[in-house]
Design a protein around this motif. Structure first.
Motif, PDB file in Angstrom:
ATOM      1  N   UNK A 158       0.857  -1.188   0.000  1.00 48.83           N
ATOM      2  CA  UNK A 158       0.000   0.000   0.000  1.00 48.83           C
ATOM      3  C   UNK A 158       0.888   1.230   0.000  1.00 48.83           C
ATOM      4  N   UNK A 159       1.169   1.751  -1.183  1.00 42.31           N
ATOM      5  CA  UNK A 159       2.034   2.933  -1.255  1.00 42.31           C
ATOM      6  C   UNK A 159       1.609   3.913  -2.334  1.00 42.31           C
ATOM      7  N   UNK A 160       0.429   3.723  -2.926  1.00 47.04           N
ATOM      8  CA  UNK A 160      -0.049   4.655  -3.938  1.00 47.04           C
ATOM      9  C   UNK A 160      -1.011   5.690  -3.377  1.00 47.04           C
ATOM     10  N   UNK A 161      -1.277   5.610  -2.092  1.00 51.37           N
ATOM     11  CA  UNK A 161      -2.089   6.618  -1.400  1.00 51.37           C
ATOM     12  C   UNK A 161      -1.420   6.914  -0.064  1.00 51.37           C
ATOM     13  N   UNK A 162      -1.782   8.044   0.521  1.00 49.14           N
ATOM     14  CA  UNK A 162      -1.167   8.436   1.775  1.00 49.14           C
ATOM     15  C   UNK A 162      -1.756   7.689   2.966  1.00 49.14           C
TER      16      UNK A 162
END
Length: 232
Positions: A158-162
């Motif tokens: 999970x690294x495409x959103x903050x």
């Protein structure tokens, strides 16, 4: 370990970037006396400033910082942030949002009728495969008027959103400003490798080492710092 932080290009010159926790140490620790007279001991004793585990916990990982000044008055939050228009959709426009109090009901963090604040994230965080991100209140920072709720995020996937950071406001009498750059979350990678807990009684060798180590620590100040602590 390489940790990758990304943000909207329109905000890259506006946002304070995450920083190593060692670069966000509080003023009170720097100004704290290393020794204080103890009436009980009838001699000076070392303070927390000379406790390596206490200090190293505060220096571990990295800090997420408040992106702008936030004013607090009478339980109300406000800010005057000249945030440029975002170049991507769904990017938050405010430093804070909230969770309604019902979302905390039944937990020790719940306070009747009090919403939880949420520090909005403007950076995405990517970790190497097999690692998660432990996010928690800045260590030993009881001087801050809020208490962050701890959480673990699988930031290798999970690294495409903050990652947003919920917190409970703990100081109802606080009126003033949380300045831009205030540490709001302390984060560090943790491995997802399974734990094997092996509990054993001392054998003769470990018992001897135990006695030797404790004797040295009782007789000589700074044994842990000089012999065992890993320099950071």
């Amino acid at each position: 370990m390489r940790i990758v932080f990304r943000c909207d290009p329109a905000l890259v010159d506006v946002l304070p970037p995450p920083v190593p926790a060692r670069d966000a140490m509080p003023t009170w620790l720097k100004e704290m006396a290393p020794r204080m007279d103890s009436a009980l001991h009838a001699r000076p004793v070392r303070t927390l400033k000379q406790c390596p585990p206490f200090v190293d916990a505060m220096r571990h990982g990295f800090m997420i910082l408040l992106p702008c000044d936030v004013q607090v008055s009478g339980g109300r939050f406000s800010w005057n942030w000249d945030c440029p228009p975002s170049s991507v959709d769904c990017m938050p426009r405010s430093p804070l949002s909230f969770h309604v109090h019902e979302q905390l009901a039944g937990s020790p963090q719940g306070r009747a009728g009090q919403a939880a604040i949420k520090f909005n994230s403007f950076w995405t965080i990517e970790l190497p495969p097999g690692w998660s991100l432990y996010c928690t209140h800045p260590a030993n920072r009881d001087d801050l008027p809020f208490r962050l709720l701890s959480g673990v995020v699988d930031a290798d996937r999970f690294f495409d959103a903050g990652i947003n950071f919920p917190a409970v406001w703990t100081d109802p009498h606080f009126d003033g400003t949380l300045p831009k750059g205030t540490p709001v979350a302390q984060c560090f990678p943790v491995s997802r490798e399974s734990l094997a807990l092996d509990c054993q009684p001392f054998d003769a060798a470990t018992a001897a080492r135990f006695t030797d180590t404790v004797t040295h620590m009782l007789e000589t100040p700074g044994v842990y710092r000089k012999r065992y602590r890993v320099k950071r």
